[in-house]
Design a protein around this motif. Structure first.
Motif, PDB file in Angstrom:
ATOM      1  N   SER A   6     -91.894 -91.483  38.215  1.00 25.90           N
ATOM      2  CA  SER A   6     -90.670 -92.223  37.902  1.00 25.90           C
ATOM      3  C   SER A   6     -90.232 -91.937  36.467  1.00 25.90           C
ATOM      4  N   THR A   7     -88.935 -91.990  36.251  1.00 29.83           N
ATOM      5  CA  THR A   7     -88.378 -91.754  34.918  1.00 29.83           C
ATOM      6  C   THR A   7     -88.482 -93.019  34.081  1.00 29.83           C
ATOM      7  N   PRO A   8     -89.077 -92.945  32.891  1.00 29.72           N
ATOM      8  CA  PRO A   8     -89.175 -94.140  32.035  1.00 29.72           C
ATOM      9  C   PRO A   8     -87.786 -94.722  31.757  1.00 29.72           C
ATOM     10  N   TRP A   9     -87.721 -96.030  31.658  1.00 31.72           N
ATOM     11  CA  TRP A   9     -86.426 -96.681  31.466  1.00 31.72           C
ATOM     12  C   TRP A   9     -85.746 -96.238  30.178  1.00 31.72           C
ATOM     13  N   ILE A  10     -86.540 -95.961  29.142  1.00 28.78           N
ATOM     14  CA  ILE A  10     -85.943 -95.573  27.866  1.00 28.78           C
ATOM     15  C   ILE A  10     -85.239 -94.230  27.977  1.00 28.78           C
ATOM     16  N   HIS A  11     -85.735 -93.346  28.864  1.00 26.45           N
ATOM     17  CA  HIS A  11     -85.077 -92.058  29.071  1.00 26.45           C
ATOM     18  C   HIS A  11     -83.726 -92.234  29.763  1.00 26.45           C
ATOM     19  N   LYS A  12     -83.620 -93.268  30.590  1.00 28.93           N
ATOM     20  CA  LYS A  12     -82.367 -93.521  31.302  1.00 28.93           C
ATOM     21  C   LYS A  12     -81.306 -94.131  30.385  1.00 28.93           C
ATOM     22  N   TRP A  13     -81.757 -94.953  29.455  1.00 28.79           N
ATOM     23  CA  TRP A  13     -80.812 -95.740  28.664  1.00 28.79           C
ATOM     24  C   TRP A  13     -80.680 -95.281  27.211  1.00 28.79           C
ATOM     25  N   SER A  14     -81.452 -94.304  26.798  1.00 35.76           N
ATOM     26  CA  SER A  14     -81.467 -93.920  25.381  1.00 35.76           C
ATOM     27  C   SER A  14     -80.098 -93.483  24.874  1.00 35.76           C
ATOM     28  N   ARG A  15     -79.384 -92.678  25.658  1.00 39.03           N
ATOM     29  CA  ARG A  15     -78.075 -92.200  25.204  1.00 39.03           C
ATOM     30  C   ARG A  15     -77.078 -93.350  25.064  1.00 39.03           C
ATOM     31  N   LEU A  16     -77.104 -94.268  26.014  1.00 35.50           N
ATOM     32  CA  LEU A  16     -76.184 -95.405  25.926  1.00 35.50           C
ATOM     33  C   LEU A  16     -76.544 -96.312  24.750  1.00 35.50           C
ATOM     34  N   LEU A  17     -77.838 -96.465  24.491  1.00 31.49           N
ATOM     35  CA  LEU A  17     -78.255 -97.268  23.338  1.00 31.49           C
ATOM     36  C   LEU A  17     -77.813 -96.611  22.032  1.00 31.49           C
ATOM     37  N   ILE A  18     -77.977 -95.287  21.954  1.00 30.90           N
ATOM     38  CA  ILE A  18     -77.534 -94.563  20.756  1.00 30.90           C
ATOM     39  C   ILE A  18     -76.024 -94.711  20.584  1.00 30.90           C
ATOM     40  N   SER A 140     -77.887-102.560   7.075  1.00 32.09           N
ATOM     41  CA  SER A 140     -77.628-102.375   8.506  1.00 32.09           C
ATOM     42  C   SER A 140     -77.464-100.904   8.846  1.00 32.09           C
ATOM     43  N   SER A 141     -76.743-100.182   7.998  1.00 30.43           N
ATOM     44  CA  SER A 141     -76.532 -98.757   8.241  1.00 30.43           C
ATOM     45  C   SER A 141     -77.852 -97.994   8.210  1.00 30.43           C
ATOM     46  N   ALA A 142     -78.732 -98.370   7.290  1.00 28.28           N
ATOM     47  CA  ALA A 142     -80.043 -97.723   7.224  1.00 28.28           C
ATOM     48  C   ALA A 142     -80.854 -98.005   8.489  1.00 28.28           C
ATOM     49  N   LEU A 143     -80.776 -99.235   8.977  1.00 26.09           N
ATOM     50  CA  LEU A 143     -81.479 -99.582  10.216  1.00 26.09           C
ATOM     51  C   LEU A 143     -80.885 -98.843  11.414  1.00 26.09           C
ATOM     52  N   PHE A 144     -79.562 -98.682  11.421  1.00 27.14           N
ATOM     53  CA  PHE A 144     -78.920 -97.913  12.490  1.00 27.14           C
ATOM     54  C   PHE A 144     -79.441 -96.477  12.496  1.00 27.14           C
ATOM     55  N   SER A 145     -79.525 -95.878  11.314  1.00 28.99           N
ATOM     56  CA  SER A 145     -79.982 -94.491  11.205  1.00 28.99           C
ATOM     57  C   SER A 145     -81.425 -94.350  11.681  1.00 28.99           C
ATOM     58  N   LEU A 146     -82.264 -95.299  11.274  1.00 32.68           N
ATOM     59  CA  LEU A 146     -83.662 -95.266  11.703  1.00 32.68           C
ATOM     60  C   LEU A 146     -83.768 -95.461  13.218  1.00 32.68           C
ATOM     61  N   SER A 147     -82.910 -96.317  13.769  1.00 31.89           N
ATOM     62  CA  SER A 147     -82.895 -96.527  15.220  1.00 31.89           C
ATOM     63  C   SER A 147     -82.504 -95.254  15.956  1.00 31.89           C
ATOM     64  N   PHE A 148     -81.538 -94.527  15.403  1.00 37.47           N
ATOM     65  CA  PHE A 148     -81.162 -93.233  15.988  1.00 37.47           C
ATOM     66  C   PHE A 148     -82.381 -92.316  16.092  1.00 37.47           C
ATOM     67  N   LEU A 149     -83.132 -92.252  15.004  1.00 46.95           N
ATOM     68  CA  LEU A 149     -84.277 -91.342  14.958  1.00 46.95           C
ATOM     69  C   LEU A 149     -85.335 -91.737  15.989  1.00 46.95           C
ATOM     70  N   VAL A 150     -85.633 -93.031  16.060  1.00 51.01           N
ATOM     71  CA  VAL A 150     -86.641 -93.505  17.012  1.00 51.01           C
ATOM     72  C   VAL A 150     -86.185 -93.258  18.449  1.00 51.01           C
ATOM     73  N   LEU A 151     -84.943 -93.617  18.754  1.00 54.45           N
ATOM     74  CA  LEU A 151     -84.435 -93.451  20.118  1.00 54.45           C
ATOM     75  C   LEU A 151     -84.336 -91.984  20.512  1.00 54.45           C
ATOM     76  N   THR A 152     -84.014 -91.131  19.548  1.00 55.19           N
ATOM     77  CA  THR A 152     -83.917 -89.706  19.858  1.00 55.19           C
ATOM     78  C   THR A 152     -85.290 -89.122  20.184  1.00 55.19           C
ATOM     79  N   ILE A 153     -86.310 -89.568  19.470  1.00 60.00           N
ATOM     80  CA  ILE A 153     -87.657 -89.035  19.698  1.00 60.00           C
ATOM     81  C   ILE A 153     -88.258 -89.559  20.998  1.00 60.00           C
ATOM     82  N   ILE A 154     -88.097 -90.860  21.265  1.00 56.05           N
ATOM     83  CA  ILE A 154     -88.726 -91.437  22.461  1.00 56.05           C
ATOM     84  C   ILE A 154     -87.787 -91.449  23.658  1.00 56.05           C
ATOM     85  N   GLY A 155     -86.532 -91.048  23.442  1.00 57.86           N
ATOM     86  CA  GLY A 155     -85.536 -91.169  24.498  1.00 57.86           C
ATOM     87  C   GLY A 155     -85.500 -90.026  25.488  1.00 57.86           C
TER      88      GLY A 155
END
Length: 326
Positions: A6-18, A140-155
């Motif tokens: 099965s495809t992990p949920w984060i792989h399904k939703w990572s692009r929409l979250l980004i 907030s912008s710094a947290l957004f950028s860090l979130s991008f990095l995390v989601l891109t790696i695990i997404g």
């Protein structure tokens, strides 16, 4: 029978979250860009005695290559949103094209996330140790950028994490070099003595002034100029000017664009009757006879004032490594 993994949920939703985070970034940086370009004040709750968002927006670090830093942030967030959503707009039948676009945009997302994270890290350093302000938008912008990095790696299912590490090193180094180059001209010294030779200012107009603001300010401020401007506002000083006065413009050039914006927004009084910002009644009440005229602590000072003189007569005790003099 082989059971399909099965495809992990984060792989399904990572692009929409980004894309969703990028949307928040677009709203934030778009708002700050408008406020910066129009000379407005950003809505920001700050504790008494603590520098806030508007102090950051008026600092020399808020302008890069002559444009608001928030504008570059707006472009970056818009790019991330496009990279995240681009494969999703293709029809399901276009599998080959969609797969190729997915692979390409994942790498673009990775590069963008790394660059934004490194740049945001540098801005957090400036916020904490140079500007010394509390800015929710910046954090907030710094947290957004860090979130991008995390989601891109695990997404997604990356096959070679060595490539991610190599990409991070290269992109991080390039981003840091470009960042340091962009801010090379900003005076970051906070000492109380001049560390270099100040530049002499003279102005000879070659075109007619604009009744709204006179001539454009072509110099940039250091932290010392900005701190002095804030001090003059705090003690209730007043500067009386006329938009057509070359000496008034020399005073602006001595402060620099960022510092004089603080003066302009708070204590400058326009005396020329044909200016849309004119307040001639205040000038008459103060018995102003020439421009520029400063009234500081109840005393009148005529003509262009060097910043070290303004510091002395106003009781300013902050950094005095001013960049310009008359």
């Amino acid at each position: 029978m082989i059971r399909r993994r099965s495809t992990p949920w984060i792989h399904k939703w990572s692009r929409l979250l980004i894309a969703a985070i990028a949307g928040l970034g677009i709203l934030t940086t778009g708002y700050l860009t408008i406020e910066k370009l129009t000379g407005g004040s950003a809505a920001c709750v700050a504790q008494a005695g603590v520098k806030g968002c508007n102090d950051v927006l008026s600092s020399p670090w808020a302008t890069v290559f002559g444009q608001p830093l928030a504008l570059f942030g707006l472009l970056a967030y818009t790019s991330m949103a496009i990279f995240a959503l681009a494969p999703l707009v293709l029809k399901a039948g276009e599998n080959n094209s969609r797969k190729q676009l997915e692979n390409l945009t994942w790498w673009l997302l990775l590069v963008g996330a790394i660059a934004m994270s490194v740049f945001s890290g540098y801005l957090m350093y400036l916020l904490a140790f140079q500007i010394k302000a509390l800015c929710p938008y910046c954090i907030s912008s710094a947290l957004f950028s860090l979130s991008f990095l995390v989601l891109t790696i695990i997404g997604r299912d990356w096959q070679d994490f060595g490539q991610i590490f190599f990409t991070a090193v290269i992109v991080g180094m390039v981003t840091l070099i470009v960042t340091l180059y962009a801010y090379a001209g900003v005076n970051t010294s906070t000492g109380s003595s001049t560390t270099g030779q100040p530049e002499k200012i003279s102005f000879f107009p070659k075109q007619d002034p604009n009744p709204e603001f006179g001539w454009k300010i072509t110099t940039t401020s250091g932290q010392a100029e900005i701190e002095l401007a804030r001090h003059l506002v705090k003690i209730g000083a007043k500067e009386y000017v006329a938009y057509w006065c070359p000496h008034c413009h020399e005073q602006k050039l001595i402060f620099g664009k960022e510092a004089y914006q603080i003066i302009n927004d708070n204590i400058k009084i326009e005396c020329a009757a044909d200016s849309p910002k004119a307040k001639p009644e205040l000038c008459q009440a103060a018995k102003i006879q020439g421009f520029p005229t400063w009234i500081i602590n109840g005393k009148t000072y005529n003509g262009v004032q060097n910043l070290d003189e303004l510091a002395k007569i106003s009781g300013y005790t902050g950094p005095t490594n001013f960049k310009y003099f008359k």
